[in-house]
Design a protein around this motif. Sequence first.
Motif, PDB file in Angstrom:
ATOM      1  N   VAL A   1      -2.844   5.335  -0.157  1.00  0.00           N
ATOM      2  CA  VAL A   1      -1.641   5.740   0.565  1.00  0.00           C
ATOM      3  C   VAL A   1      -0.397   5.143  -0.100  1.00  0.00           C
ATOM      4  O   VAL A   1       0.613   5.829  -0.314  1.00  0.00           O
ATOM      5  CB  VAL A   1      -1.719   5.308   2.044  1.00  0.00           C
ATOM      6  CG1 VAL A   1      -0.388   5.588   2.753  1.00  0.00           C
ATOM      7  CG2 VAL A   1      -2.856   6.031   2.751  1.00  0.00           C
ATOM      8  N   LEU A   2      -0.461   3.856  -0.430  1.00  0.00           N
ATOM      9  CA  LEU A   2       0.693   3.205  -1.040  1.00  0.00           C
ATOM     10  C   LEU A   2       1.023   3.816  -2.392  1.00  0.00           C
ATOM     11  O   LEU A   2       2.201   4.042  -2.723  1.00  0.00           O
ATOM     12  CB  LEU A   2       0.427   1.702  -1.195  1.00  0.00           C
ATOM     13  CG  LEU A   2       1.573   0.889  -1.815  1.00  0.00           C
ATOM     14  CD1 LEU A   2       2.828   1.005  -0.952  1.00  0.00           C
ATOM     15  CD2 LEU A   2       1.172  -0.567  -1.988  1.00  0.00           C
ATOM     16  N   LEU A   3       0.000   4.109  -3.196  1.00  0.00           N
ATOM     17  CA  LEU A   3       0.243   4.691  -4.517  1.00  0.00           C
ATOM     18  C   LEU A   3       0.931   6.047  -4.420  1.00  0.00           C
ATOM     19  O   LEU A   3       1.690   6.442  -5.317  1.00  0.00           O
ATOM     20  CB  LEU A   3      -1.073   4.825  -5.282  1.00  0.00           C
ATOM     21  CG  LEU A   3      -1.699   3.520  -5.784  1.00  0.00           C
ATOM     22  CD1 LEU A   3      -3.071   3.782  -6.384  1.00  0.00           C
ATOM     23  CD2 LEU A   3      -0.788   2.840  -6.808  1.00  0.00           C
ATOM     24  N   ALA A   4       0.700   6.763  -3.324  1.00  0.00           N
ATOM     25  CA  ALA A   4       1.303   8.093  -3.157  1.00  0.00           C
ATOM     26  C   ALA A   4       2.808   8.027  -2.929  1.00  0.00           C
ATOM     27  O   ALA A   4       3.519   8.999  -3.201  1.00  0.00           O
ATOM     28  CB  ALA A   4       0.634   8.819  -1.993  1.00  0.00           C
ATOM     29  N   VAL A   5       3.311   6.878  -2.430  1.00  0.00           N
ATOM     30  CA  VAL A   5       4.738   6.781  -2.105  1.00  0.00           C
ATOM     31  C   VAL A   5       5.452   5.702  -2.894  1.00  0.00           C
ATOM     32  O   VAL A   5       6.658   5.510  -2.737  1.00  0.00           O
ATOM     33  CB  VAL A   5       4.923   6.505  -0.593  1.00  0.00           C
ATOM     34  CG1 VAL A   5       4.329   7.635   0.236  1.00  0.00           C
ATOM     35  CG2 VAL A   5       4.297   5.170  -0.186  1.00  0.00           C
ATOM     36  N   LEU A   6       4.734   4.989  -3.748  1.00  0.00           N
ATOM     37  CA  LEU A   6       5.310   3.837  -4.436  1.00  0.00           C
ATOM     38  C   LEU A   6       6.291   4.273  -5.527  1.00  0.00           C
ATOM     39  O   LEU A   6       5.989   5.170  -6.324  1.00  0.00           O
ATOM     40  CB  LEU A   6       4.187   3.001  -5.064  1.00  0.00           C
ATOM     41  CG  LEU A   6       4.554   1.600  -5.548  1.00  0.00           C
ATOM     42  CD1 LEU A   6       4.961   0.727  -4.368  1.00  0.00           C
ATOM     43  CD2 LEU A   6       3.374   0.977  -6.288  1.00  0.00           C
ATOM     44  N   PRO A   7       7.466   3.648  -5.595  1.00  0.00           N
ATOM     45  CA  PRO A   7       8.408   3.948  -6.688  1.00  0.00           C
ATOM     46  C   PRO A   7       7.782   3.656  -8.049  1.00  0.00           C
ATOM     47  O   PRO A   7       6.920   2.785  -8.176  1.00  0.00           O
ATOM     48  CB  PRO A   7       9.586   3.010  -6.393  1.00  0.00           C
ATOM     49  CG  PRO A   7       9.515   2.746  -4.926  1.00  0.00           C
ATOM     50  CD  PRO A   7       8.049   2.732  -4.601  1.00  0.00           C
ATOM     51  N   SER A   8       8.234   4.348  -9.056  1.00  0.00           N
ATOM     52  CA  SER A   8       7.603   4.302 -10.375  1.00  0.00           C
ATOM     53  C   SER A   8       7.745   2.954 -11.075  1.00  0.00           C
ATOM     54  O   SER A   8       6.976   2.657 -11.997  1.00  0.00           O
ATOM     55  CB  SER A   8       8.199   5.396 -11.271  1.00  0.00           C
ATOM     56  OG  SER A   8       9.601   5.232 -11.396  1.00  0.00           O
ATOM     57  N   GLU A   9       8.707   2.125 -10.654  1.00  0.00           N
ATOM     58  CA  GLU A   9       8.893   0.860 -11.373  1.00  0.00           C
ATOM     59  C   GLU A   9       7.796  -0.163 -11.071  1.00  0.00           C
ATOM     60  O   GLU A   9       7.684  -1.189 -11.746  1.00  0.00           O
ATOM     61  CB  GLU A   9      10.263   0.245 -11.047  1.00  0.00           C
ATOM     62  CG  GLU A   9      10.461  -0.181  -9.597  1.00  0.00           C
ATOM     63  CD  GLU A   9      11.209   0.883  -8.809  1.00  0.00           C
ATOM     64  OE1 GLU A   9      11.878   0.518  -7.826  1.00  0.00           O
ATOM     65  OE2 GLU A   9      11.116   2.070  -9.194  1.00  0.00           O
ATOM     66  N   PHE A  10       6.974   0.095 -10.055  1.00  0.00           N
ATOM     67  CA  PHE A  10       5.898  -0.831  -9.716  1.00  0.00           C
ATOM     68  C   PHE A  10       4.594  -0.387 -10.357  1.00  0.00           C
ATOM     69  O   PHE A  10       4.304   0.804 -10.480  1.00  0.00           O
ATOM     70  CB  PHE A  10       5.734  -0.929  -8.196  1.00  0.00           C
ATOM     71  CG  PHE A  10       6.918  -1.540  -7.501  1.00  0.00           C
ATOM     72  CD1 PHE A  10       7.147  -2.904  -7.552  1.00  0.00           C
ATOM     73  CD2 PHE A  10       7.824  -0.741  -6.802  1.00  0.00           C
ATOM     74  CE1 PHE A  10       8.237  -3.471  -6.916  1.00  0.00           C
ATOM     75  CE2 PHE A  10       8.923  -1.294  -6.168  1.00  0.00           C
ATOM     76  CZ  PHE A  10       9.136  -2.667  -6.217  1.00  0.00           C
ATOM     77  N   THR A  11       3.771  -1.359 -10.721  1.00  0.00           N
ATOM     78  CA  THR A  11       2.508  -1.086 -11.398  1.00  0.00           C
ATOM     79  C   THR A  11       1.362  -0.997 -10.392  1.00  0.00           C
ATOM     80  O   THR A  11       1.517  -1.315  -9.209  1.00  0.00           O
ATOM     81  CB  THR A  11       2.186  -2.200 -12.401  1.00  0.00           C
ATOM     82  OG1 THR A  11       1.944  -3.423 -11.688  1.00  0.00           O
ATOM     83  CG2 THR A  11       3.341  -2.400 -13.380  1.00  0.00           C
ATOM     84  N   LEU A  12       0.195  -0.583 -10.900  1.00  0.00           N
ATOM     85  CA  LEU A  12      -1.010  -0.559 -10.071  1.00  0.00           C
ATOM     86  C   LEU A  12      -1.342  -1.956  -9.577  1.00  0.00           C
ATOM     87  O   LEU A  12      -1.736  -2.133  -8.413  1.00  0.00           O
ATOM     88  CB  LEU A  12      -2.182   0.011 -10.872  1.00  0.00           C
ATOM     89  CG  LEU A  12      -3.563  -0.008 -10.190  1.00  0.00           C
ATOM     90  CD1 LEU A  12      -3.545   0.824  -8.923  1.00  0.00           C
ATOM     91  CD2 LEU A  12      -4.640   0.486 -11.155  1.00  0.00           C
ATOM     92  N   ALA A  13      -1.168  -2.953 -10.432  1.00  0.00           N
ATOM     93  CA  ALA A  13      -1.438  -4.339 -10.032  1.00  0.00           C
ATOM     94  C   ALA A  13      -0.522  -4.755  -8.879  1.00  0.00           C
ATOM     95  O   ALA A  13      -0.951  -5.439  -7.942  1.00  0.00           O
ATOM     96  CB  ALA A  13      -1.256  -5.280 -11.221  1.00  0.00           C
TER      97      ALA A  13
END
Length: 524
Positions: free
Chosen positions: A456-468
Amino acid sequence: MIRDIGALQVLIGGLMLVPLIVSLLYQEWYSALAFLIAAGVTAIAGGAMYKLCEDAPEPQRHHAMIVAALGWLATAAFGAIPFVIAAYITPSAVLESFVPAGASYQSSLLNFQNPLHAFFESMSGYTTTGLTMSVHEPSVGHGFLWYRSQMQWVGGAGMIVLSLAILRQPHGIAGISLYQSEGRSEKLRPSIAGTARAIWKIYVGITALVAVYLAVATFIVLPGYGIEQTIFDALNHAMTGQSTGGFSTLDNSIAGYNSYAMDIVHIPAMITGAISIPVYYAAASERDIREFTRDPQVRALFGLFIVGVVGLTAFLARWVGVPYNGDPLGYVGRVATSQAFREGLFQFISAQTTTGWQTSAIGDWNNGAVMFIVFGAMLLGGSAGATVGGIKILRGYIVARGISWEVSRVFLPDHAIDDLRIGQRIFKADEANDEIRAAGTMAAAYLIVLALSLFVLLAVLPSEFTLADAIFEVATAQGTVGLSSGITGPGMPVIAEILFIIQMWMGRLEIIPVLVLITSLFRR
């Protein structure tokens, strides 16, 4: 159920009078008014709920689970009211007076004009998580700094446990069910009310000792810090340390002291909260300090500290180590390694105890360091029976012993006795299977919710943040840790904010009560 939830709100409304008094002492009149209004609304609503269902039968086990789930949700909702009221009624000039001299930012109280931010702060407080919308903590005023710490302190030992200690005292299955609904199982006294009182006596006593320790240590390390501020910080940090909540009175958390010595001073305040309350009770009852060394969770906790600090320091040294004139062992490299140890020591213990005090910009770490602290500390957490979040050391220990036991049984002859020893207890085969199944089920449910939250978080996370960064943030929310890689804040996506609220709620209640609530909605 409504009666028990109402009784809890009466208690929460009464507790709001404490930050009201603190606000009056610091002449923060609008904050005091906000607490007065919120206390009245909360207590009246709770009293009405209690009176309406006063003659309801005592709750059964599944009812107790629903009481816990809805009770914590309602408490977070009512707990948000003072933030919203103060954000709207406090004049701009007063808000500006809360901002430290020389600072260029505005008061963080303004963030709570958004009710969702206020609900987030309240949920983070009562679940002892420590993620915050108070970006610059000193700018909310002393009354709200105290309120944030008080929320964590009350939530640490358990609001239902507090209610059982001083308000409702049901007997038999009803009392046991309510007591266990907050993730506790071990009885310290024959009665549930006696057990609840014993927990709170120990909890208050340890918090008081930690407050005295922090005050004395701060006087020694920072003699020019000021008596009033030293005492205020010590009381607040004792509450948020013992509850492993991690809210701070300082901007940038413990890093705000800008002192390595103060980092060290606050480490014991985190460790005391990560040790099981029944262990304190046994040591006090038997007057034998060896109870701490006999407890397998305490031994495992300190073993994890040693291994984890070394491992995290290695990852951080690789990140910050700068060779001097091409020499990897040069002076600059040694200084950087020293800084890596300072941050690794504090941050690993903060993560393992799920306290969440922060002295490092985790968002700037390399992915290896971020993943190490997630899988090496935050997922597991501290001792069961303490105020920590995570899966808990005891469950991890049971699962590990269970795997070893299952493997060793293969080599035993048919007539051999295959009992399982866990700590000081010995379980027969059927009992051992039940213990392993319960621990494994909880761990599996925890990881499943964590994985779903990550998607869910990955679907809305801004691009500047990484998977980690994303893995770190969902782990810190669900583990009620409170460290942040930089994702959490007033500007975060609304869906992410709601997700973290749900994770904090489920993580504090160890998932099962929330699943029982959801299941009950689809059952007749």
